[in-house]
Design a protein around this motif. Structure first.
Motif, PDB file in Angstrom:
ATOM      1  N   GLU A  84       1.008  -1.186   0.010  1.00 53.36           N
ATOM      2  CA  GLU A  84       0.243   0.269   0.081  1.00 53.36           C
ATOM      3  C   GLU A  84       1.081   1.440  -0.052  1.00 53.36           C
ATOM      4  OE1 GLU A  84      -2.259  -0.408   3.807  1.00 53.36           O
ATOM      5  OE2 GLU A  84      -3.548  -2.227   2.482  1.00 53.36           O
ATOM      6  N   LYS A  85       1.504   1.097   0.904  1.00 50.98           N
ATOM      7  CA  LYS A  85       2.782   2.523   0.707  1.00 50.98           C
ATOM      8  C   LYS A  85       3.266   2.532  -0.643  1.00 50.98           C
ATOM      9  CE  LYS A  85       3.684   1.857   5.545  1.00 50.98           C
ATOM     10  NZ  LYS A  85       4.796   1.674   6.698  1.00 50.98           N
ATOM     11  N   ARG A  86       3.857   1.111  -0.898  1.00 52.84           N
ATOM     12  CA  ARG A  86       4.250   1.353  -2.029  1.00 52.84           C
ATOM     13  C   ARG A  86       3.706   2.319  -3.528  1.00 52.84           C
ATOM     14  NH1 ARG A  86       4.427  -2.151  -6.647  1.00 52.84           N
ATOM     15  NH2 ARG A  86       6.587  -2.018  -8.261  1.00 52.84           N
ATOM     16  N   LEU A  87       2.359   1.238  -3.591  1.00 54.32           N
ATOM     17  CA  LEU A  87       1.475   2.303  -4.272  1.00 54.32           C
ATOM     18  C   LEU A  87       1.350   3.326  -4.261  1.00 54.32           C
ATOM     19  CD1 LEU A  87      -1.068  -0.845  -4.613  1.00 54.32           C
ATOM     20  CD2 LEU A  87       0.576   0.100  -6.193  1.00 54.32           C
ATOM     21  N   ALA A  88       1.430   3.897  -2.777  1.00 57.55           N
ATOM     22  CA  ALA A  88       1.039   5.288  -2.728  1.00 57.55           C
ATOM     23  C   ALA A  88       2.113   6.416  -3.110  1.00 57.55           C
ATOM     24  CB  ALA A  88       0.430   5.790  -1.657  1.00 57.55           C
ATOM     25  N   ARG A  89       3.561   5.805  -2.907  1.00 57.64           N
ATOM     26  CA  ARG A  89       4.928   6.450  -3.459  1.00 57.64           C
ATOM     27  C   ARG A  89       4.454   6.759  -4.942  1.00 57.64           C
ATOM     28  NH1 ARG A  89       7.910   3.468  -0.454  1.00 57.64           N
ATOM     29  NH2 ARG A  89       8.544   2.075  -2.377  1.00 57.64           N
ATOM     30  N   ILE A  90       4.156   5.451  -5.722  1.00 54.20           N
ATOM     31  CA  ILE A  90       3.914   5.861  -6.952  1.00 54.20           C
ATOM     32  C   ILE A  90       2.983   6.237  -7.768  1.00 54.20           C
ATOM     33  CG2 ILE A  90       3.551   3.863  -9.371  1.00 54.20           C
ATOM     34  CD1 ILE A  90       4.518   2.074  -7.838  1.00 54.20           C
ATOM     35  N   GLU A  91       1.522   7.106  -6.706  1.00 51.31           N
ATOM     36  CA  GLU A  91       0.823   7.541  -7.166  1.00 51.31           C
ATOM     37  C   GLU A  91       1.501   9.434  -7.301  1.00 51.31           C
ATOM     38  OE1 GLU A  91      -2.284   9.270  -9.081  1.00 51.31           O
ATOM     39  OE2 GLU A  91      -1.666   6.360  -9.140  1.00 51.31           O
ATOM     40  N   ASN A  92       2.284   9.359  -5.899  1.00 52.34           N
ATOM     41  CA  ASN A  92       2.343  10.503  -6.002  1.00 52.34           C
ATOM     42  C   ASN A  92       2.864  11.080  -7.333  1.00 52.34           C
ATOM     43  OD1 ASN A  92       0.833  11.330  -3.222  1.00 52.34           O
ATOM     44  ND2 ASN A  92       2.060  10.217  -2.157  1.00 52.34           N
ATOM     45  N   ALA A  93       4.476  10.184  -7.128  1.00 50.04           N
ATOM     46  CA  ALA A  93       4.976  10.400  -8.711  1.00 50.04           C
ATOM     47  C   ALA A  93       4.552  10.380  -9.418  1.00 50.04           C
ATOM     48  CB  ALA A  93       5.970   9.383  -7.837  1.00 50.04           C
ATOM     49  N   ARG A  94       3.408   9.870  -9.869  1.00 53.48           N
ATOM     50  CA  ARG A  94       2.694   9.984 -11.049  1.00 53.48           C
ATOM     51  C   ARG A  94       2.531  11.260 -11.818  1.00 53.48           C
ATOM     52  NH1 ARG A  94      -0.113   3.838 -11.665  1.00 53.48           N
ATOM     53  NH2 ARG A  94       2.300   3.137 -12.816  1.00 53.48           N
ATOM     54  N   GLN A  95       1.483  11.817  -9.868  1.00 49.44           N
ATOM     55  CA  GLN A  95       0.969  12.806 -10.161  1.00 49.44           C
ATOM     56  C   GLN A  95       2.152  14.536 -10.065  1.00 49.44           C
ATOM     57  OE1 GLN A  95      -2.458  13.735  -9.637  1.00 49.44           O
ATOM     58  NE2 GLN A  95      -1.942  16.539  -9.747  1.00 49.44           N
ATOM     59  N   ARG A  96       3.018  14.083  -9.426  1.00 52.58           N
ATOM     60  CA  ARG A  96       4.766  15.292  -9.655  1.00 52.58           C
ATOM     61  C   ARG A  96       4.828  15.221 -10.976  1.00 52.58           C
ATOM     62  NH1 ARG A  96       6.491  12.387  -4.702  1.00 52.58           N
ATOM     63  NH2 ARG A  96       8.142  11.265  -6.045  1.00 52.58           N
ATOM     64  N   ALA A  97       4.770  14.228 -11.711  1.00 53.34           N
ATOM     65  CA  ALA A  97       5.027  14.140 -13.026  1.00 53.34           C
ATOM     66  C   ALA A  97       4.024  14.534 -13.972  1.00 53.34           C
ATOM     67  CB  ALA A  97       5.630  12.246 -13.624  1.00 53.34           C
ATOM     68  N   ARG A  98       2.782  14.708 -13.652  1.00 55.73           N
ATOM     69  CA  ARG A  98       1.467  15.132 -14.648  1.00 55.73           C
ATOM     70  C   ARG A  98       1.482  16.614 -14.422  1.00 55.73           C
ATOM     71  NH1 ARG A  98      -1.370  10.586 -12.792  1.00 55.73           N
ATOM     72  NH2 ARG A  98      -2.168  11.684 -10.935  1.00 55.73           N
ATOM     73  N   ASP A  99       2.187  17.446 -12.291  1.00 57.25           N
ATOM     74  CA  ASP A  99       1.795  18.706 -12.303  1.00 57.25           C
ATOM     75  C   ASP A  99       3.218  19.180 -13.163  1.00 57.25           C
ATOM     76  OD1 ASP A  99      -0.037  18.541 -10.413  1.00 57.25           O
ATOM     77  OD2 ASP A  99       1.144  18.412  -8.593  1.00 57.25           O
ATOM     78  N   ARG A 100       4.644  18.706 -13.799  1.00 58.33           N
ATOM     79  CA  ARG A 100       5.100  19.373 -13.764  1.00 58.33           C
ATOM     80  C   ARG A 100       5.057  19.538 -15.060  1.00 58.33           C
ATOM     81  NH1 ARG A 100       8.457  16.076 -10.516  1.00 58.33           N
ATOM     82  NH2 ARG A 100       8.793  14.298 -12.308  1.00 58.33           N
TER      83      ARG A 100
END
Length: 110
Positions: A84-100
């Motif tokens: 669950e933590k790993r999935l949350a980290r992946i989703e956060n990374a994807r969100q940061r990439a979209r924002d960038r």
């Protein structure tokens, strides 16, 4: 230095080296003595179980087979919480990439 040379240097490090521990997601590698002792423990447990089973009478209950020695080095590194933590980290990374990407697009348009 090639990747192959680097891999051979890392493989030559002792099992408790920080690099090898980091490659195993924070779990130390077992020493040869630990693996050997676990195998000896299991073997002796099976020998004892076979002797008890062979000497049991028909009226007595047969003993249960022995449980293997817990090999912490062979245990799964991931658990449900870790997943669950790993999935949350992946989703956060994807969100940061979209924002960038969005900021870059807005900068190019402006």
């Amino acid at each position: 230095m090639t990747w192959r040379e680097l891999a051979s240097y890392v493989a030559g490090l002792p099992p408790q080296a920080r690099v090898r521990t980091a490659l195993r997601e924070g779990r130390e590698e077992p020493t040869g003595e630990q693996m050997l002792l676990a195998d000896v423990y299991d073997m002796l447990g099976h020998v004892d179980w076979h002797v008890q089973t062979a000497n049991a009478t028909k009226d007595s209950k047969l003993p249960k087979p022995p449980k293997p020695y817990p090999r912490w080095w062979a245990a799964e590194a991931t658990t449900k919480a870790t997943d669950e933590k790993r999935l949350a980290r992946i989703e956060n990374a994807r969100q940061r990439a979209r924002d960038r990407k969005q900021r870059l697009e807005q900068g190019a348009i402006a």
